[in-house]
Design a protein around this motif. Structure first.
Motif, PDB file in Angstrom:
ATOM      1  N   GLN A  12      23.571 -60.829 -32.937  1.00  0.00           N
ATOM      2  CA  GLN A  12      23.965 -62.234 -32.872  1.00  0.00           C
ATOM      3  C   GLN A  12      25.411 -62.372 -32.425  1.00  0.00           C
ATOM      4  O   GLN A  12      25.750 -63.299 -31.693  1.00  0.00           O
ATOM      5  N   LEU A  13      26.270 -61.452 -32.825  1.00  0.00           N
ATOM      6  CA  LEU A  13      27.659 -61.485 -32.367  1.00  0.00           C
ATOM      7  C   LEU A  13      27.729 -61.221 -30.865  1.00  0.00           C
ATOM      8  O   LEU A  13      28.510 -61.862 -30.157  1.00  0.00           O
ATOM      9  N   ILE A  14      26.918 -60.295 -30.383  1.00  0.00           N
ATOM     10  CA  ILE A  14      26.863 -60.041 -28.939  1.00  0.00           C
ATOM     11  C   ILE A  14      26.406 -61.302 -28.225  1.00  0.00           C
ATOM     12  O   ILE A  14      27.016 -61.726 -27.235  1.00  0.00           O
ATOM     13  N   TYR A  15      25.354 -61.912 -28.724  1.00  0.00           N
ATOM     14  CA  TYR A  15      24.853 -63.144 -28.113  1.00  0.00           C
ATOM     15  C   TYR A  15      25.937 -64.224 -28.107  1.00  0.00           C
ATOM     16  O   TYR A  15      26.112 -64.938 -27.123  1.00  0.00           O
ATOM     17  N   ALA A  16      26.682 -64.325 -29.207  1.00  0.00           N
ATOM     18  CA  ALA A  16      27.749 -65.329 -29.314  1.00  0.00           C
ATOM     19  C   ALA A  16      28.818 -65.120 -28.251  1.00  0.00           C
ATOM     20  O   ALA A  16      29.436 -66.085 -27.795  1.00  0.00           O
ATOM     21  N   GLY A  17      29.024 -63.887 -27.861  1.00  0.00           N
ATOM     22  CA  GLY A  17      30.004 -63.612 -26.817  1.00  0.00           C
ATOM     23  C   GLY A  17      29.503 -63.964 -25.425  1.00  0.00           C
ATOM     24  O   GLY A  17      30.291 -64.133 -24.502  1.00  0.00           O
ATOM     25  N   LEU A  18      28.193 -64.107 -25.277  1.00  0.00           N
ATOM     26  CA  LEU A  18      27.586 -64.362 -23.970  1.00  0.00           C
ATOM     27  C   LEU A  18      27.174 -65.817 -23.755  1.00  0.00           C
ATOM     28  O   LEU A  18      27.144 -66.300 -22.621  1.00  0.00           O
ATOM     29  N   ASP A  19      26.819 -66.512 -24.833  1.00  0.00           N
ATOM     30  CA  ASP A  19      26.290 -67.870 -24.700  1.00  0.00           C
ATOM     31  C   ASP A  19      26.446 -68.592 -26.031  1.00  0.00           C
ATOM     32  O   ASP A  19      26.595 -67.954 -27.078  1.00  0.00           O
ATOM     33  N   ASP A  20      26.364 -69.914 -25.998  1.00  0.00           N
ATOM     34  CA  ASP A  20      26.386 -70.650 -27.260  1.00  0.00           C
ATOM     35  C   ASP A  20      24.974 -70.682 -27.839  1.00  0.00           C
ATOM     36  O   ASP A  20      23.996 -70.362 -27.159  1.00  0.00           O
ATOM     37  N   PHE A  21      24.867 -71.060 -29.111  1.00  0.00           N
ATOM     38  CA  PHE A  21      23.574 -71.014 -29.799  1.00  0.00           C
ATOM     39  C   PHE A  21      23.592 -71.995 -30.965  1.00  0.00           C
ATOM     40  O   PHE A  21      24.652 -72.355 -31.469  1.00  0.00           O
ATOM     41  N   ASN A  22      22.406 -72.427 -31.380  1.00  0.00           N
ATOM     42  CA  ASN A  22      22.319 -73.275 -32.568  1.00  0.00           C
ATOM     43  C   ASN A  22      21.794 -72.448 -33.742  1.00  0.00           C
ATOM     44  O   ASN A  22      21.288 -71.339 -33.551  1.00  0.00           O
ATOM     45  N   PRO A  23      21.917 -72.960 -34.964  1.00  0.00           N
ATOM     46  CA  PRO A  23      21.483 -72.181 -36.127  1.00  0.00           C
ATOM     47  C   PRO A  23      20.021 -71.741 -36.076  1.00  0.00           C
ATOM     48  O   PRO A  23      19.691 -70.655 -36.571  1.00  0.00           O
ATOM     49  N   ASN A  24      19.155 -72.536 -35.479  1.00  0.00           N
ATOM     50  CA  ASN A  24      17.734 -72.165 -35.424  1.00  0.00           C
ATOM     51  C   ASN A  24      17.469 -70.918 -34.591  1.00  0.00           C
ATOM     52  O   ASN A  24      16.425 -70.294 -34.736  1.00  0.00           O
ATOM     53  N   SER A  25      18.397 -70.555 -33.730  1.00  0.00           N
ATOM     54  CA  SER A  25      18.180 -69.376 -32.892  1.00  0.00           C
ATOM     55  C   SER A  25      18.829 -68.113 -33.459  1.00  0.00           C
ATOM     56  O   SER A  25      18.726 -67.045 -32.865  1.00  0.00           O
ATOM     57  N   VAL A  26      19.471 -68.215 -34.606  1.00  0.00           N
ATOM     58  CA  VAL A  26      20.114 -67.059 -35.235  1.00  0.00           C
ATOM     59  C   VAL A  26      19.054 -66.191 -35.909  1.00  0.00           C
ATOM     60  O   VAL A  26      18.163 -66.706 -36.589  1.00  0.00           O
ATOM     61  N   PHE A  27      19.160 -64.891 -35.742  1.00  0.00           N
ATOM     62  CA  PHE A  27      18.255 -63.914 -36.362  1.00  0.00           C
ATOM     63  C   PHE A  27      16.786 -64.275 -36.138  1.00  0.00           C
ATOM     64  O   PHE A  27      16.013 -64.401 -37.090  1.00  0.00           O
ATOM     65  N   PRO A  28      16.351 -64.437 -34.902  1.00  0.00           N
ATOM     66  CA  PRO A  28      14.986 -64.896 -34.642  1.00  0.00           C
ATOM     67  C   PRO A  28      13.891 -63.974 -35.173  1.00  0.00           C
ATOM     68  O   PRO A  28      12.770 -64.426 -35.424  1.00  0.00           O
ATOM     69  N   ASN A  29      14.198 -62.702 -35.377  1.00  0.00           N
ATOM     70  CA  ASN A  29      13.182 -61.761 -35.856  1.00  0.00           C
ATOM     71  C   ASN A  29      13.385 -61.344 -37.306  1.00  0.00           C
ATOM     72  O   ASN A  29      12.601 -60.578 -37.837  1.00  0.00           O
ATOM     73  N   TYR A  30      14.419 -61.819 -37.932  1.00  0.00           N
ATOM     74  CA  TYR A  30      14.689 -61.453 -39.324  1.00  0.00           C
ATOM     75  C   TYR A  30      13.885 -62.363 -40.254  1.00  0.00           C
ATOM     76  O   TYR A  30      13.965 -63.584 -40.160  1.00  0.00           O
ATOM     77  N   LEU A  31      13.093 -61.794 -41.127  1.00  0.00           N
ATOM     78  CA  LEU A  31      12.243 -62.532 -42.062  1.00  0.00           C
ATOM     79  C   LEU A  31      11.338 -63.535 -41.355  1.00  0.00           C
ATOM     80  O   LEU A  31      10.975 -64.561 -41.905  1.00  0.00           O
ATOM     81  N   GLY A  32      11.020 -63.263 -40.108  1.00  0.00           N
ATOM     82  CA  GLY A  32      10.154 -64.151 -39.338  1.00  0.00           C
ATOM     83  C   GLY A  32      10.884 -65.297 -38.664  1.00  0.00           C
ATOM     84  O   GLY A  32      10.271 -66.137 -38.023  1.00  0.00           O
ATOM     85  N   GLY A  33      12.207 -65.339 -38.825  1.00  0.00           N
ATOM     86  CA  GLY A  33      12.992 -66.386 -38.173  1.00  0.00           C
ATOM     87  C   GLY A  33      12.679 -67.773 -38.693  1.00  0.00           C
ATOM     88  O   GLY A  33      12.209 -67.951 -39.817  1.00  0.00           O
ATOM     89  N   GLU A  34      12.931 -68.751 -37.862  1.00  0.00           N
ATOM     90  CA  GLU A  34      12.765 -70.160 -38.227  1.00  0.00           C
ATOM     91  C   GLU A  34      11.354 -70.493 -38.704  1.00  0.00           C
ATOM     92  O   GLU A  34      11.162 -71.327 -39.582  1.00  0.00           O
ATOM     93  N   SER A  35      10.369 -69.843 -38.130  1.00  0.00           N
ATOM     94  CA  SER A  35       8.974 -70.154 -38.462  1.00  0.00           C
ATOM     95  C   SER A  35       8.341 -69.151 -39.418  1.00  0.00           C
ATOM     96  O   SER A  35       7.140 -69.194 -39.659  1.00  0.00           O
TER      97      SER A  35
END
Length: 145
Positions: A12-35
């Motif tokens: 997520q830190l790497i992604y933050a250095g490349l593009d902006d993001f909203n909270p729903n896109s953080v850790f998309p695969n951790y604990l199943g992510g948002e869904s």
């Protein structure tokens, strides 16, 4: 912090250095992510990540002043947990989670570049303990490295 969560922090830190993001896109695969089936635990980890990241200077917030308040957001945990009253009335939690954006600070971008991680392909890398140890030391956050 377990190594699985550390790897999500790194990516997520790497992604933050490349593009902006909203909270729903953080850790998309951790604990199943948002869904996922454990949405409350996932949200708690996302809020912690964002709060720590903003607090220690890894992440900055985009558009807060234009969307919700003329005041600087000081408490990320408060903004992302439950309904919040704004000048325009009650703002739903889901609206904030979908419209609040974060991005990497100049300092983080410089650090990612220094470690050769400021590229999209780095999102596929395994845990980089040297980078995580550096982040832990510089920004005074506990990653359990």
């Amino acid at each position: 912090m377990n190594s699985t969560l550390r790897l999500h922090y790194q990516r997520q830190l790497i992604y933050a250095g490349l593009d902006d993001f909203n909270p729903n896109s953080v850790f998309p695969n951790y604990l199943g992510g948002e869904s996922g089936g454990n949405r409350l635990a996932w949200r708690r980890e996302v809020v912690n990540f964002l709060d720590i990241g903003v607090g220690c200077g890894l992440l900055a917030i985009l558009n807060w002043n234009n969307l919700f308040s003329p005041l600087v957001l000081k408490d990320v945990k408060f903004a992302l947990s439950g309904n919040r009253v704004s000048e325009a009335g009650l703002v739903d939690e889901d609206i904030i989670w979908n419209s609040l954006y974060f991005f990497g600070t100049e300092s983080l971008i410089h650090d990612l570049d220094r470690f050769g991680l400021l590229k999209w392909g780095s999102l596929l890398d395994t845990e980089n303990l040297k980078f995580l140890d550096f982040i832990q030391e510089k920004y005074k956050i506990e990653l359990g490295v």
